[in-house]
Design an enzyme around this catalytic site. Structure first.
Site, PDB file in Angstrom:
ATOM      1  N   ALA A 187     -34.540  40.306 -20.005  1.00 47.34           N
ATOM      2  CA  ALA A 187     -33.440  40.937 -20.729  1.00 47.34           C
ATOM      3  C   ALA A 187     -32.344  39.903 -20.980  1.00 47.34           C
ATOM      4  O   ALA A 187     -32.291  38.886 -20.284  1.00 47.34           O
ATOM      5  CB  ALA A 187     -32.892  42.097 -19.909  1.00 47.34           C
ATOM      6  N   PRO A 188     -31.473  40.144 -21.949  1.00 46.14           N
ATOM      7  CA  PRO A 188     -30.394  39.195 -22.217  1.00 46.14           C
ATOM      8  C   PRO A 188     -29.514  39.000 -20.983  1.00 46.14           C
ATOM      9  O   PRO A 188     -29.296  39.943 -20.233  1.00 46.14           O
ATOM     10  CB  PRO A 188     -29.588  39.863 -23.330  1.00 46.14           C
ATOM     11  N   LYS A 192     -32.257  33.134 -18.684  1.00 47.41           N
ATOM     12  CA  LYS A 192     -33.401  32.430 -19.272  1.00 47.41           C
ATOM     13  C   LYS A 192     -33.031  31.001 -19.641  1.00 47.41           C
ATOM     14  O   LYS A 192     -33.713  30.046 -19.264  1.00 47.41           O
ATOM     15  CB  LYS A 192     -33.886  33.149 -20.552  1.00 47.41           C
ATOM     16  N   THR A 193     -31.914  30.880 -20.375  1.00 46.63           N
ATOM     17  CA  THR A 193     -31.485  29.556 -20.813  1.00 46.63           C
ATOM     18  C   THR A 193     -31.148  28.684 -19.604  1.00 46.63           C
ATOM     19  O   THR A 193     -31.527  27.519 -19.538  1.00 46.63           O
ATOM     20  CB  THR A 193     -30.255  29.683 -21.724  1.00 46.63           C
ATOM     21  N   HIS A 409     -37.562  59.923  -6.697  1.00 49.81           N
ATOM     22  CA  HIS A 409     -38.643  59.975  -7.669  1.00 49.81           C
ATOM     23  C   HIS A 409     -39.656  58.849  -7.416  1.00 49.81           C
ATOM     24  O   HIS A 409     -40.860  59.085  -7.271  1.00 49.81           O
ATOM     25  CB  HIS A 409     -38.045  59.877  -9.079  1.00 49.81           C
ATOM     26  N   GLU A 410     -39.157  57.633  -7.308  1.00 53.29           N
ATOM     27  CA  GLU A 410     -40.071  56.499  -7.114  1.00 53.29           C
ATOM     28  C   GLU A 410     -40.725  56.553  -5.733  1.00 53.29           C
ATOM     29  O   GLU A 410     -41.903  56.219  -5.588  1.00 53.29           O
ATOM     30  CB  GLU A 410     -39.343  55.170  -7.319  1.00 53.29           C
ATOM     31  N   HIS A 413     -43.723  58.786  -6.015  1.00 51.96           N
ATOM     32  CA  HIS A 413     -44.897  58.122  -6.588  1.00 51.96           C
ATOM     33  C   HIS A 413     -45.568  57.246  -5.523  1.00 51.96           C
ATOM     34  O   HIS A 413     -46.781  57.279  -5.331  1.00 51.96           O
ATOM     35  CB  HIS A 413     -44.492  57.176  -7.721  1.00 51.96           C
ATOM     36  N   ASP A 486     -44.001  60.670 -17.102  1.00 52.47           N
ATOM     37  CA  ASP A 486     -45.077  60.924 -16.141  1.00 52.47           C
ATOM     38  C   ASP A 486     -45.845  62.172 -16.533  1.00 52.47           C
ATOM     39  O   ASP A 486     -47.074  62.210 -16.465  1.00 52.47           O
ATOM     40  CB  ASP A 486     -44.497  61.181 -14.742  1.00 52.47           C
TER      41      ASP A 486
HETATM   42  P1  ADP Z   1     -30.023  34.420 -21.219  1.00 48.08           P
HETATM   43  O1  ADP Z   1     -30.476  33.127 -21.787  1.00 48.08           O
HETATM   44  O2  ADP Z   1     -31.059  35.107 -20.378  1.00 48.08           O
HETATM   45  O3  ADP Z   1     -29.381  35.367 -22.185  1.00 48.08           O
HETATM   46  P2  ADP Z   1     -28.146  32.738 -19.916  1.00 48.08           P
HETATM   47  O4  ADP Z   1     -29.057  31.801 -19.216  1.00 48.08           O
HETATM   48  O5  ADP Z   1     -27.536  32.253 -21.172  1.00 48.08           O
HETATM   49  O6  ADP Z   1     -28.876  34.114 -20.169  1.00 48.08           O
HETATM   50  O7  ADP Z   1     -27.026  33.212 -18.894  1.00 48.08           O
HETATM   51  C1  ADP Z   1     -25.676  33.241 -19.248  1.00 48.08           C
HETATM   52  C2  ADP Z   1     -24.826  32.834 -18.061  1.00 48.08           C
HETATM   53  O8  ADP Z   1     -24.911  33.831 -17.048  1.00 48.08           O
HETATM   54  C3  ADP Z   1     -25.293  31.566 -17.418  1.00 48.08           C
HETATM   55  O9  ADP Z   1     -24.723  30.447 -18.028  1.00 48.08           O
HETATM   56  C4  ADP Z   1     -24.818  31.746 -15.987  1.00 48.08           C
HETATM   57  O10 ADP Z   1     -23.455  31.403 -15.863  1.00 48.08           O
HETATM   58  C5  ADP Z   1     -24.943  33.232 -15.768  1.00 48.08           C
HETATM   59  N1  ADP Z   1     -26.213  33.582 -15.126  1.00 48.08           N
HETATM   60  C6  ADP Z   1     -27.202  34.326 -15.674  1.00 48.08           C
HETATM   61  N2  ADP Z   1     -28.224  34.468 -14.801  1.00 48.08           N
HETATM   62  C7  ADP Z   1     -27.891  33.779 -13.700  1.00 48.08           C
HETATM   63  C8  ADP Z   1     -28.542  33.543 -12.444  1.00 48.08           C
HETATM   64  N3  ADP Z   1     -29.747  34.050 -12.174  1.00 48.08           N
HETATM   65  N4  ADP Z   1     -27.898  32.794 -11.525  1.00 48.08           N
HETATM   66  C9  ADP Z   1     -26.685  32.290 -11.784  1.00 48.08           C
HETATM   67  N5  ADP Z   1     -26.012  32.467 -12.935  1.00 48.08           N
HETATM   68  C10 ADP Z   1     -26.603  33.220 -13.894  1.00 48.08           C
HETATM   69 ZN    ZN Z   2     -42.081  58.477 -12.643  1.00 54.87          ZN
END
Ligand code: ADP
Ligand code: ZN
Length: 601
Positions: A187-188, A192-193, A409-410, A413, A486
């Site tokens: 999720a956003p 990820k980045t 609920h979980e 299951h 379900d």
């Molecule tokens: P995405 O690419 O998944 O949308 P980002 O990597 O751009 O998310 O995350 C945005 C900011 O949120 C990062 O620069 C960091 O500051 C913070 N962040 C997100 N996830 C983490 C994490 N698992 N640990 C530490 N900081 C995080």
């Molecule tokens: Zn369920």
């Protein structure tokens, strides 16, 4: 790229792209000025710091920056707090569209004019792929795995790649197959980045990144040229990491495209990506990471072996993960003694990493505004209120009451699966919302691939499907809409058992598959039922009987293990995720036989 920009006299070559979180941080730190706030983009300058570049010894000049604006109700407060000069820019959608059309055309005209005036003539030595390519590259990201918290499984999966990038000879000697592409599904805001950068940082290799949405250009051929350019740059700098964000923007399954024009452009870009991925040697040391939060729309060709055949999933962090992330971000902020990060972690169910980073930031900002020397609990509470309000709008927050329901609920299951001899083993139970629809999930892992299922197994499956609903009935004396999916699945399964598999005693071996043909109009299909109305009634009655019996069985099981149901729900509320080991421990502690032999078949 520089040539055109210089031609236009744009200072964009110096423009730095900031993540919104960085933007916020630098704003508070007083490093930004002269902001132009647009509806989607905020631009401005980063003040010259007076420091000098460690590499060149030159003073660092003021730079331009831009950041993609995210929903942030407190932006103006933050701007005021930082005391910067800011203006708004109005840019209507149509104007923006027009601009993006006109700008490239303008560039083309100007450039061809430039060429002819210089008498270059001849070959049109113009590579549109380089014209607006926004490939960001960093020779050192400076991010380490330690900066990414709460995603231990993903880090473990990626550590092999770090190793490969560090010691490629070792792997080449052994002939091991190193993945070319890894798909990060999350999720956003879940990091990820950050994770991709950390991978580059750990391996000490350069990092190239581009967003899938930037590939999708108006000129046919530009995207494909850009892909070629990206790979050429990466191969020249290998070993390195290439990160493609929003892969779904360019990698949508062919045929889904909305408009014909963008469609064929997208298709060309995607084809080029496939060609490039197939073309380079896996031992060249280029690893492509791509991120998406919609893996289901991706073209299956992207997921084939030799392309993005490894997948790493990032979930929203659980309680412990949130605490770890808070700790990472709180390192940069002086905290007063009354701030209990454990409590904050408990209050932030549903927050992604970016939300937590934002929370720490907001708290620091609030403290600064009130002139506190340290960030105290009141600052954190204030920030929490604001962020929760923002997230509530996007319905990402679950109330404690809902959490309670989801936990039962979980647990229902999971325990039903536990006490059924033929059910798949429970691997993990979670009450962290996943996507928009699912508020929690119970993950079962089949012991082996199955091609045939026996009646006893299907009955157990029915039971497990109903377990969530029955637990709600028992524990809460009320039922919620949460079991809708379900119940749908259970009804479908019961229906199949009766109509297709000949598993009903009253109807015997006959099958009653629907006659459905896409060529017939749906109204006509009713008349084509190959059975009488009485049989139809019997089918309905048999389906209902299967479901009713399953319901009674599950109720008996969960009533018998009521103590366990309560303690599992409680554990879930405390920890949010419960894995196999914790479930075994809980059951062991209750001194019950986990899998009593069932005398049912
Ligand atoms: P995405 O690419 O998944 O949308 P980002 O990597 O751009 O998310 O995350 C945005 C900011 O949120 C990062 O620069 C960091 O500051 C913070 N962040 C997100 N996830 C983490 C994490 N698992 N640990 C530490 N900081 C995080
Ligand atoms: Zn369920």
């Amino acid at each position: 790229m520089l040539a055109y920009l210089v031609l236009l006299g744009l200072p964009s070559a110096q423009t730095e792209n900031l993540d919104y979180s960085d933007f916020r941080r630098q704003l508070i730190a007083g490093k930004l000025d002269n902001l132009a706030i647009g509806p989607d983009i905020i631009e401005g300058s980063v003040r010259a710091s007076g420091a000098s570049d460690p590499k060149t010894g030159q003073p660092v000049p003021a730079r331009r920056f831009s950041t993609v604006r995210v929903y942030d109700p407190d932006l103006i407060d933050a701007l005021e707090g930082a005391g910067v000069h800011y203006t708004g820019t109005i840019k209507s959608q149509t104007a923006a569209n027009l601009l993006s059309w006109m700008l490239p055309i303008g560039l083309l005209l100007m450039f061809s004019g430039y060429l002819s005036s210089k008498g270059v003539g001849g070959g049109f030595a113009f590579n549109p792929g380089k014209s607006r390519a926004r490939i960001y590259s960093e020779s050192k990201t400076g991010v380490k795995f330690a900066d990414v918290a709460g995603v231990d499984e993903a880090k473990a999966e990626l550590s092999e790649i770090v190793d490969f990038l560090k010691y490629p000879q070792r792997y080449q000697k052994l002939g091991g197959r190193i993945p070319k592409g890894v798909l990060i599904v999350a999720a956003p805001g879940t990091g990820k980045t950050l994770l991709a950068k950390a991978l580059a940082g750990e391996a000490g290799v350069p990092f190239f990144s581009i967003s899938g949405s930037e590939f999708v250009e108006l000129f046919v051929g530009v995207g494909a040229a850009r892909v070629r350019d990206l790979f050429a740059q990466a191969l020249a700098k290998a070993p390195c990491i290439v990160f493609i964000d929003e892969l779904d923007a360019l990698g949508k399954a062919r045929g889904i495209g909305a408009m014909a024009a963008t469609h064929s452009e997208q298709e060309q870009t995607l084809n080029q990506l496939l060609v490039e991925m197939d073309g380079f040697d896996p031992n060249s040391g280029v690893i492509i990471l791509a991120a998406t939060n919609r893996p289901e729309v991706l073209d299956p060709a992207l997921l084939r072996p030799g392309r993005f055949d490894r997948h790493v999933a990032l979930d929203r962090p659980d309680l412990r993960g949130r605490l770890d992330i808070l700790n990472v971000h709180a390192k940069n902020v002086p905290l007063a003694g009354d701030v209990d990060l454990k409590k904050v972690a408990a209050q932030t169910a549903g927050f992604a990493g970016a939300d937590l980073a934002n929370l720490v930031n907001e708290a620091a900002l609030h403290a600064a505004r009130l002139g506190h020397a340290r960030v105290d609990a009141s600052d954190v509470d204030e920030a929490l209120d604001r962020i929760v309000a923002g997230l509530e709008k996007r319905s990402r927050i679950i109330s404690p009451d809902e959490k309670h329901t989801v936990a039962y609920h979980e647990a229902g299951h999971a325990l039903t699966a536990q006490f059924r001899a033929h059910a798949d083993r429970v691997a993990k139970i979670s009450i962290i919302p996943r996507g928009i629809m699912a508020l929690g999930y119970t993950q079962q892992l089949p012991a082996e691939d199955r091609y045939l299922l026996r009646r006893s197994e299907l009955l157990d499956r029915l039971d497990v499907l109903l377990g969530g609903r029955v637990a709600e009935e028992l524990a809460l004396g009320d039922i919620s809409t949460g079991a809708q999916n379900d119940l749908q699945n259970a009804s479908d399964l019961a229906r199949q058992m009766v109509r297709q598999y000949g598993m009903s005693e009253r109807l015997g071996l006959a099958t009653f598959e629907d006659v459905r043909s896409p060529f017939l109009n749906p109204a006509a299909t009713a008349e084509l039922k190959p059975y009488s109305d009485t049989t139809a009634e019997t089918i309905d009655a048999e389906v209902k009987a299967l479901l009713d019996q399953a319901h009674a069985r599950v109720r008996a099981t969960l009533e018998q293990h009521r103590g366990l149901l309560d303690s599992l729900a409680k554990l879930l509320l405390e920890r949010e995720t419960v894995d196999r080991a914790a479930l075994d421990a809980l059951i062991g502690a209750q001194a019950e036989d986990p899998r009593p032999a069932l005398a049912r078949d």
